[in-house]
Design a protein around this motif. Structure first.
Motif, PDB file in Angstrom:
ATOM      1  N   LEU A 239     -15.467 -11.528  -3.059  1.00  8.20           N
ATOM      2  CA  LEU A 239     -15.276 -11.914  -4.343  1.00  8.20           C
ATOM      3  C   LEU A 239     -14.472 -13.074  -4.109  1.00  8.20           C
ATOM      4  N   LYS A 240     -14.856 -14.449  -4.596  1.00  5.24           N
ATOM      5  CA  LYS A 240     -14.175 -15.904  -4.448  1.00  5.24           C
ATOM      6  C   LYS A 240     -13.432 -15.915  -5.833  1.00  5.24           C
ATOM      7  N   VAL A 241     -12.170 -15.535  -5.252  1.00  3.74           N
ATOM      8  CA  VAL A 241     -11.030 -15.750  -6.315  1.00  3.74           C
ATOM      9  C   VAL A 241      -9.891 -16.697  -6.112  1.00  3.74           C
ATOM     10  N   ALA A 242      -9.454 -17.559  -6.897  1.00  8.27           N
ATOM     11  CA  ALA A 242      -8.352 -18.432  -6.736  1.00  8.27           C
ATOM     12  C   ALA A 242      -7.217 -17.543  -6.922  1.00  8.27           C
ATOM     13  N   ASN A 243      -6.232 -17.324  -5.938  1.00  8.01           N
ATOM     14  CA  ASN A 243      -5.186 -16.595  -6.166  1.00  8.01           C
ATOM     15  C   ASN A 243      -4.023 -17.322  -6.316  1.00  8.01           C
ATOM     16  N   ASP A 244      -3.961 -18.606  -6.851  1.00 11.53           N
ATOM     17  CA  ASP A 244      -2.930 -19.348  -6.987  1.00 11.53           C
ATOM     18  C   ASP A 244      -2.096 -19.151  -8.304  1.00 11.53           C
ATOM     19  N   ALA A 245      -2.567 -18.141  -9.212  1.00 10.37           N
ATOM     20  CA  ALA A 245      -2.072 -17.983 -10.340  1.00 10.37           C
ATOM     21  C   ALA A 245      -1.216 -16.832 -10.401  1.00 10.37           C
ATOM     22  N   PHE A 246      -1.297 -16.136  -9.118  1.00 13.28           N
ATOM     23  CA  PHE A 246      -0.423 -14.890  -8.843  1.00 13.28           C
ATOM     24  C   PHE A 246       0.278 -14.745  -7.619  1.00 13.28           C
ATOM     25  N   GLN A 247       1.252 -14.037  -7.370  1.00 16.32           N
ATOM     26  CA  GLN A 247       1.734 -13.750  -5.909  1.00 16.32           C
ATOM     27  C   GLN A 247       1.661 -12.228  -5.720  1.00 16.32           C
ATOM     28  N   LEU A 248       1.275 -11.913  -4.718  1.00 16.34           N
ATOM     29  CA  LEU A 248       1.195 -10.346  -4.327  1.00 16.34           C
ATOM     30  C   LEU A 248       2.711 -10.113  -3.597  1.00 16.34           C
ATOM     31  N   VAL A 249       3.335  -9.133  -3.989  1.00  9.92           N
ATOM     32  CA  VAL A 249       4.520  -8.832  -3.483  1.00  9.92           C
ATOM     33  C   VAL A 249       4.546  -7.220  -3.204  1.00  9.92           C
ATOM     34  N   LEU A 250       5.005  -6.969  -1.987  1.00 12.63           N
ATOM     35  CA  LEU A 250       5.124  -5.306  -1.880  1.00 12.63           C
ATOM     36  C   LEU A 250       6.449  -5.008  -1.500  1.00 12.63           C
ATOM     37  N   ILE A 251       6.761  -3.900  -2.247  1.00 13.75           N
ATOM     38  CA  ILE A 251       8.011  -3.233  -2.198  1.00 13.75           C
ATOM     39  C   ILE A 251       8.219  -2.255  -1.145  1.00 13.75           C
ATOM     40  N   ASP A 252       8.615  -2.319  -0.095  1.00 11.47           N
ATOM     41  CA  ASP A 252       8.752  -1.261   0.939  1.00 11.47           C
ATOM     42  C   ASP A 252      10.019  -0.104   0.590  1.00 11.47           C
ATOM     43  N   THR A 253       9.830   0.968  -0.159  1.00 12.40           N
ATOM     44  CA  THR A 253      11.026   1.738  -0.480  1.00 12.40           C
ATOM     45  C   THR A 253      11.717   2.280   0.625  1.00 12.40           C
ATOM     46  N   GLY A 254      11.190   2.184   1.957  1.00  6.72           N
ATOM     47  CA  GLY A 254      11.801   2.761   3.106  1.00  6.72           C
ATOM     48  C   GLY A 254      11.378   3.946   3.370  1.00  6.72           C
ATOM     49  N   LEU A 255      10.773   4.630   2.700  1.00  4.17           N
ATOM     50  CA  LEU A 255      10.189   6.145   3.054  1.00  4.17           C
ATOM     51  C   LEU A 255       8.783   6.161   3.669  1.00  4.17           C
ATOM     52  N   SER A 256       8.801   7.130   4.937  1.00  2.60           N
ATOM     53  CA  SER A 256       7.515   6.880   5.817  1.00  2.60           C
ATOM     54  C   SER A 256       6.615   7.830   5.222  1.00  2.60           C
ATOM     55  N   HIS A 257       5.240   7.548   5.546  1.00  5.83           N
ATOM     56  CA  HIS A 257       4.050   8.415   5.290  1.00  5.83           C
ATOM     57  C   HIS A 257       3.987   9.494   6.375  1.00  5.83           C
ATOM     58  N   THR A 387       5.151   2.243  -0.361  1.00  5.85           N
ATOM     59  CA  THR A 387       5.322   0.695  -1.071  1.00  5.85           C
ATOM     60  C   THR A 387       4.747   0.907  -2.439  1.00  5.85           C
ATOM     61  N   VAL A 388       5.200   0.090  -3.120  1.00  9.67           N
ATOM     62  CA  VAL A 388       4.590  -0.294  -4.247  1.00  9.67           C
ATOM     63  C   VAL A 388       4.123  -1.963  -4.488  1.00  9.67           C
ATOM     64  N   LEU A 389       2.945  -2.004  -4.832  1.00 12.08           N
ATOM     65  CA  LEU A 389       2.447  -3.539  -4.827  1.00 12.08           C
ATOM     66  C   LEU A 389       2.536  -3.951  -6.416  1.00 12.08           C
ATOM     67  N   CYS A 390       2.923  -5.242  -6.363  1.00 10.77           N
ATOM     68  CA  CYS A 390       3.303  -5.863  -7.528  1.00 10.77           C
ATOM     69  C   CYS A 390       2.483  -7.118  -7.659  1.00 10.77           C
ATOM     70  N   VAL A 391       1.801  -7.365  -8.788  1.00  5.75           N
ATOM     71  CA  VAL A 391       1.085  -8.736  -8.959  1.00  5.75           C
ATOM     72  C   VAL A 391       2.064  -9.415 -10.142  1.00  5.75           C
ATOM     73  N   VAL A 392       2.568 -10.723  -9.586  1.00  3.49           N
ATOM     74  CA  VAL A 392       3.372 -11.502 -10.153  1.00  3.49           C
ATOM     75  C   VAL A 392       2.997 -12.824 -10.471  1.00  3.49           C
ATOM     76  N   PRO A 393       2.905 -13.138 -11.750  1.00  4.73           N
ATOM     77  CA  PRO A 393       2.523 -14.520 -12.151  1.00  4.73           C
ATOM     78  C   PRO A 393       3.233 -15.671 -11.397  1.00  4.73           C
ATOM     79  N   THR A 394       2.504 -16.591 -10.846  1.00  7.16           N
ATOM     80  CA  THR A 394       3.227 -17.636  -9.979  1.00  7.16           C
ATOM     81  C   THR A 394       4.478 -18.178 -10.611  1.00  7.16           C
ATOM     82  N   GLN A 395       4.518 -18.485 -11.786  1.00  6.29           N
ATOM     83  CA  GLN A 395       5.748 -19.091 -12.318  1.00  6.29           C
ATOM     84  C   GLN A 395       7.229 -18.041 -11.867  1.00  6.29           C
ATOM     85  N   TYR A 396       6.918 -16.940 -12.139  1.00 10.27           N
ATOM     86  CA  TYR A 396       8.032 -16.048 -11.979  1.00 10.27           C
ATOM     87  C   TYR A 396       8.192 -15.547 -10.698  1.00 10.27           C
ATOM     88  N   ALA A 397       7.329 -15.806  -9.711  1.00 11.88           N
ATOM     89  CA  ALA A 397       7.361 -15.258  -8.254  1.00 11.88           C
ATOM     90  C   ALA A 397       8.757 -15.631  -7.455  1.00 11.88           C
TER      91      ALA A 397
END
Length: 426
Positions: A239-257, A387-397
């Motif tokens: 998919l050709k998607v412009a991703n400048d409107a959001f930021q991907l942020v991963l939170i590593d809770t520190g627990l292992s699989h 981990t937890v995946l967060c999709v954050v609008p760029t203005q709040y990143a």
């Protein structure tokens, strides 16, 4: 294609200015054109990792040239635990990767060294079934050989930024690096991404005792933001998607699989049980209306948790198409809404957010993320830990990253970019 590197003409930049580095580093001009596809940016620190790999490769093996391979981690936007039952998933390769300096040899021995792994040495002609990372290597080679492809010995040194046990598919990145090396060295690039994906899955299933689906390996092999459909084997669409409107942020809770494979295995097993109630092998073959019309009977005969997990499958599968439309149209508000719906479904129906009732690490991270700003937050990957995946609008990143780091620390918050290329030899 970048074929080799002449060490004697390479210079270290570590004690110099970046301009000096860019002028003097012999192969920087060869690497730099690849950086945007690999990492979504051009950054000297990324080139430095190639320097590290090649210098350690020379020191360890004594060769005067090598090839480069890069194989990334991955995230999935939506489609949690759908692949093994024939569903659709939206995933993306990310700018965390394994860089390998390698070269083929004329022996039957594979040797892999790395800063973050135990040394691997296997003989491809040996019938032994090694464990750990060596097992993954042997598994990939075994699958490719059985599929009719050539295999051979090689030496490699790896440098990785893909965190282990954090849900971004460090094992798949490693498997696809091995597959890409074999593809380049012995098969002239003729092995398809689908076949390389299946080789990685086979290695995990048969040599690592982890009953994973094909999602992780497929995203890493194909690259970019990709829609994967597992209803009939594997089909994919980038998919050709412009991703400048959001930021991907991963939170590593520190627990292992590590040690949680039995919990993952229960999810597809229980979904299969529901499919079998309807006389089918996978949920994708079950009529959705029939399932919901007979939901109470499924709960009574198969069990409430299997029924809830099947309910998640059908609702999540529909959510993927909605998420795709939101991404293509740039509708970030709808995207966030869908990500949160996916997260709630994983929490309450799929039930892959906690090891037991006292475990609140994933749910706490989701609640905190959503309290900081309007964002989508959901468990990522197999779940239960990581981990937890967060999709954050760029203005709040920037604000989001600063605040979330106050709780989890800088090293456990990973801002991510979409990587355009799959596992590749440069």
């Amino acid at each position: 294609m970048l074929r080799y590197v002449q060490y004697e003409q390479a210079y270290s930049w570590r004690n110099g200015e970046s301009v000096y580095f860019m002028q003097k580093f012999y192969y920087s001009q060869q690497i730099i054109p690849h950086l945007h596809d690999l990492y979504g940016r051009r950054n000297i620190s990324d080139v430095e990792r190639f320097e590290q790999a090649i210098c350690e490769f020379k020191r360890s093996f004594g060769y005067d040239y090598a090839y480069f391979c890069s194989s990334s981690g991955r995230v999935e936007f939506v489609g949690n635990h759908l692949d093994h039952n024939g569903g659709v998933v939206l995933g993306s390769a990310i700018n965390l990767d394994i860089v390998a300096a390698f070269r083929p040899t004329d022996t039957s021995v594979v040797r892999i060294l790395g800063e973050d792994r135990n040394p691997i040495r296997i003989n491809i002609d040996d019938d032994a079934k090694p464990v750990g990372s060596a097992g993954l290597v042997k598994g990939v080679l075994t699958y490719l050989k059985n599929a009719g492809y050539r295999i051979g010995g090689f030496d490699a040194y790896t440098v990785s930024t893909v965190p282990s046990g954090a849900g971004v598919s460090s094992s798949a990145a490693f498997e696809l690096a091995v597959g890409s090396i074999v593809n380049h060295c012995f098969n002239d690039g003729a092995i398809s991404p689908e076949t390389l994906s299946k080789a990685g899955q086979f290695a995990e299933n048969e040599f690592f005792n982890k009953p994973c689906g094909l999602l992780d390996q497929s995203v890493v092999a194909v690259g970019g933001l990709v829609k994967l459909d597992f209803a009939n084997d594997l089909t994919f669409e980038r998919l050709k998607v412009a991703n400048d409107a959001f930021q991907l942020v991963l939170i590593d809770t520190g627990l292992s699989h590590s040690g949680l494979s039995h919990l993952y295995a229960e999810i597809p097993a229980e979904m299969y049980a529901v499919a079998q109630y309807f006389g089918k092998s996978r949920l994708i073959e079950v009529d959705e209306n029939a399932f919901f019309n007979q939901y109470d009977e499924v709960c009574a005969k198969v069990g409430q948790r299997p029924a809830l997990r099947a309910k998640h499958f059908f609702e999540e599968n529909r959510r993927v198409s909605q998420c795709e439309r939101a991404l293509l149209s740039g509708d970030v508000d709808t995207l966030i809404k869908l990500i949160n719906e996916s997260g709630d479904s994983s929490l309450y129906q799929l039930q892959n957010c906690a090891v037991d009732e006292t475990d609140t690490a994933i749910s706490d991270a989701i609640k905190l993320a959503r309290s900081i700003c309007p964002c989508g937050a959901r468990v990522h990957g197999g779940g239960f830990a990581g981990t937890v995946l967060c999709v954050v609008p760029t203005q709040y990143a920037a604000q989001f990253i600063e605040k979330i780091r106050q709780t989890y620390g800088e090293k456990n918050i990973l801002p991510l970019l979409i990587r355009h290329s799959g596992a590749t030899v440069l």
